[in-house]
Write a protein that holds these residues in place. Structure first.
Motif, mmCIF file in Angstrom:
data_model
loop_
_atom_site.group_PDB
_atom_site.id
_atom_site.type_symbol
_atom_site.label_atom_id
_atom_site.label_comp_id
_atom_site.label_asym_id
_atom_site.label_seq_id
_atom_site.Cartn_x
_atom_site.Cartn_y
_atom_site.Cartn_z
ATOM 1 N N LEU A 175 0.812 -1.225 0.000
ATOM 2 C CA LEU A 175 0.000 0.000 0.000
ATOM 3 C C LEU A 175 0.841 1.268 0.000
ATOM 4 O O LEU A 175 0.510 2.234 -0.665
ATOM 5 N N TYR A 176 1.920 1.264 0.789
ATOM 6 C CA TYR A 176 2.653 2.510 1.019
ATOM 7 C C TYR A 176 4.105 2.447 0.570
ATOM 8 O O TYR A 176 4.874 3.379 0.807
ATOM 9 N N GLY A 177 4.476 1.335 -0.047
ATOM 10 C CA GLY A 177 5.779 1.235 -0.695
ATOM 11 C C GLY A 177 6.949 1.564 0.183
ATOM 12 O O GLY A 177 7.063 1.087 1.306
ATOM 13 N N THR A 178 7.811 2.398 -0.318
ATOM 14 C CA THR A 178 9.063 2.704 0.369
ATOM 15 C C THR A 178 8.945 3.949 1.246
ATOM 16 O O THR A 178 9.960 4.488 1.685
ATOM 17 N N GLU A 179 7.715 4.389 1.500
ATOM 18 C CA GLU A 179 7.554 5.622 2.281
ATOM 19 C C GLU A 179 7.895 5.448 3.750
ATOM 20 O O GLU A 179 8.101 6.419 4.464
ATOM 21 N N CYS A 180 7.897 4.203 4.235
ATOM 22 C CA CYS A 180 8.348 3.972 5.594
ATOM 23 C C CYS A 180 8.955 2.578 5.693
ATOM 24 O O CYS A 180 8.729 1.730 4.835
ATOM 25 N N TYR A 181 9.746 2.381 6.744
ATOM 26 C CA TYR A 181 10.416 1.110 6.981
ATOM 27 C C TYR A 181 9.450 0.217 7.750
ATOM 28 O O TYR A 181 8.915 0.625 8.789
ATOM 29 N N ILE A 182 9.205 -0.998 7.255
ATOM 30 C CA ILE A 182 8.185 -1.873 7.825
ATOM 31 C C ILE A 182 8.777 -3.261 8.054
ATOM 32 O O ILE A 182 9.373 -3.841 7.153
ATOM 33 N N GLN A 183 8.614 -3.769 9.273
ATOM 34 C CA GLN A 183 9.074 -5.110 9.609
ATOM 35 C C GLN A 183 8.017 -5.790 10.478
ATOM 36 O O GLN A 183 7.063 -5.156 10.914
ATOM 37 N N SER A 184 8.232 -7.090 10.739
ATOM 38 C CA SER A 184 7.314 -7.814 11.626
ATOM 39 C C SER A 184 8.088 -8.850 12.424
ATOM 40 O O SER A 184 9.130 -9.348 11.983
ATOM 41 N N VAL A 185 7.567 -9.144 13.615
ATOM 42 C CA VAL A 185 8.156 -10.152 14.508
ATOM 43 C C VAL A 185 7.042 -10.878 15.253
ATOM 44 O O VAL A 185 5.893 -10.444 15.256
ATOM 45 N N GLY A 186 7.428 -11.950 15.914
ATOM 46 C CA GLY A 186 6.509 -12.680 16.770
ATOM 47 C C GLY A 186 7.052 -12.770 18.181
ATOM 48 O O GLY A 186 8.237 -12.525 18.422
ATOM 49 N N VAL A 187 6.176 -13.118 19.131
ATOM 50 C CA VAL A 187 6.640 -13.373 20.492
ATOM 51 C C VAL A 187 7.582 -14.571 20.449
ATOM 52 O O VAL A 187 8.623 -14.593 21.091
ATOM 53 N N LYS A 188 7.197 -15.574 19.649
ATOM 54 C CA LYS A 188 8.036 -16.763 19.446
ATOM 55 C C LYS A 188 8.274 -16.917 17.949
ATOM 56 O O LYS A 188 7.490 -16.450 17.132
ATOM 57 N N ASN A 189 9.353 -17.591 17.606
ATOM 58 C CA ASN A 189 9.602 -17.957 16.217
ATOM 59 C C ASN A 189 9.635 -19.475 16.178
ATOM 60 O O ASN A 189 10.694 -20.074 16.232
ATOM 61 N N ASP A 190 8.452 -20.087 16.130
ATOM 62 C CA ASP A 190 8.402 -21.547 16.152
ATOM 63 C C ASP A 190 7.588 -22.102 14.987
ATOM 64 O O ASP A 190 7.350 -23.293 14.909
ATOM 65 N N LEU A 191 7.164 -21.233 14.079
ATOM 66 C CA LEU A 191 6.400 -21.665 12.919
ATOM 67 C C LEU A 191 6.930 -20.954 11.682
ATOM 68 O O LEU A 191 7.362 -19.805 11.760
ATOM 69 N N GLU A 192 6.856 -21.614 10.537
ATOM 70 C CA GLU A 192 7.181 -20.959 9.271
ATOM 71 C C GLU A 192 5.945 -20.217 8.762
ATOM 72 O O GLU A 192 4.823 -20.434 9.249
ATOM 73 N N ILE A 193 6.125 -19.378 7.776
ATOM 74 C CA ILE A 193 5.014 -18.641 7.182
ATOM 75 C C ILE A 193 3.912 -19.622 6.776
ATOM 76 O O ILE A 193 4.179 -20.678 6.227
#
Length: 156
Positions: free
Chosen positions: A35-53
């Motif tokens: 939606l907003y392209g390169t206008e802001c830096y966007i990342q995501s995380v989880g409380v745990k990393n125990d599943l793949e996408i």
């Protein structure tokens, strides 16, 4: 629309978080980037990393032109390994209660806004493939609605 008819300005950086960084937060990251392209830096995380996408998340996002198959799940603890520091984000959008609690714990010494967006957790909903896809589409559409209500229609 926020503030009586005006949209809020995009922050310079946004971090989405949920429980596993496998469904809601990667969907939100991918959708916001589209939606907003390169206008802001966007990342995501989880409380745990125990599943793949999640495959259903990949499928329903592909329907709207958002590519998630290359997403690699990561946790709050792994952020720094990836070169991100929580204190560098302007806004944290928590999509689950557990991730909101973790984000608030981790940001208590920083001036970072943490907001909770109650996005449907589609995992485990529906028995047949079509019913499961419908639940994932509902979560995807909730994310799109929240983003466009907050920041306005897609840019560019």
């Amino acid at each position: 629309m926020a503030d009586g008819g005006t949209y809020q300005t995009l922050p310079q950086s946004v971090l989405f978080c949920c429980d596993h960084n496998a469904v809601r937060s990667p969907m939100a990251e991918g959708i916001m980037k589209k939606l907003y392209g390169t206008e802001c830096y966007i990342q995501s995380v989880g409380v745990k990393n125990d599943l793949e996408i999640d495959g259903f998340a990949i499928t329903v996002c592909a329907e709207i032109g958002v590519e998630l198959s290359r997403h690699r799940s990561r946790s709050f603890d792994e952020m720094e390994d990836w070169g991100d520091d929580l204190s560098s984000f302007d806004l944290v959008l928590a999509l689950s209660p557990a991730s909101q609690r973790r984000a608030l714990d981790l940001t208590q010494f920083y001036h970072i806004d943490v907001e909770y967006w109650p996005i449907l957790d589609p995992t485990g909903l529906g028995d047949a493939r079509e019913a499961r896809l419908a639940a994932y589409r509902e979560a995807r559409d909730q994310i799109v609605q929240r983003l466009t209500d907050r920041f306005g229609p897609a840019h560019g």
